[in-house]
Design an enzyme around this catalytic site. Sequence first.
Site: not given
Length: 222
Positions: A58, A89-91
Amino acid sequence: MKFFIDTANLEDIKKAYKLGVLAGVTTNPSLVAKEGIKFEDRIAEICQAVPKVESVSAEVTPDAVTAEEMIAQAEELIKINGGDEKVTIKLPMTLAGLEACRYLTEKGVKTNVTLIFTVNQALLAARAGATYVSPFLGRLDDISEDGVLLVAKIAELFDVHQLDTQIIAASVRHPDHVTRVAMAGAHIATIPYKVIEQLAMHPLTDQGIEKFAADWAKAPKL
């Protein structure tokens, strides 16, 4: 090499999951926007549709530009589906993204640093504690650079320095990309459903099935 599906389309995700080959899902703001549904709701639906995968990425939204803003969004995203441990968590690969990655890693949150286009970016992300890094093949090919070679170099570097970060080959556009990144050392290829279909197809397979069916139709039946 494992397979993730790169989409926010729930039906494609369900079809891929039924095949028994899916290990994860990647999404991004562009993919979710195409679906016309609230981002958090779609991530929750995906988590529920694929209970046995290792990761559902996400991504923080583009308006989160500071580490603090990314972390604040991440803290909400990890609550999705009752705090589902699959949520990753996609950063973005920025200095702020690295800072957020280190913070979240120390809190035990899985991270995927995306938009990787150089070996040095991948190394920085790995040292910041990223669970995954996502080098983009197709976009490099678009500017006449070799995306598969980048994956191979990252894989070699991670092996030399014994880094646990997994490589997700992203922006994969056709079956040859899949073959080549598997041989180059990618841990995962994240691909659209149409590429999964293409991987399963060959005209000689179709011809063989037709031949078996024709021969069987001629065989004596009890």
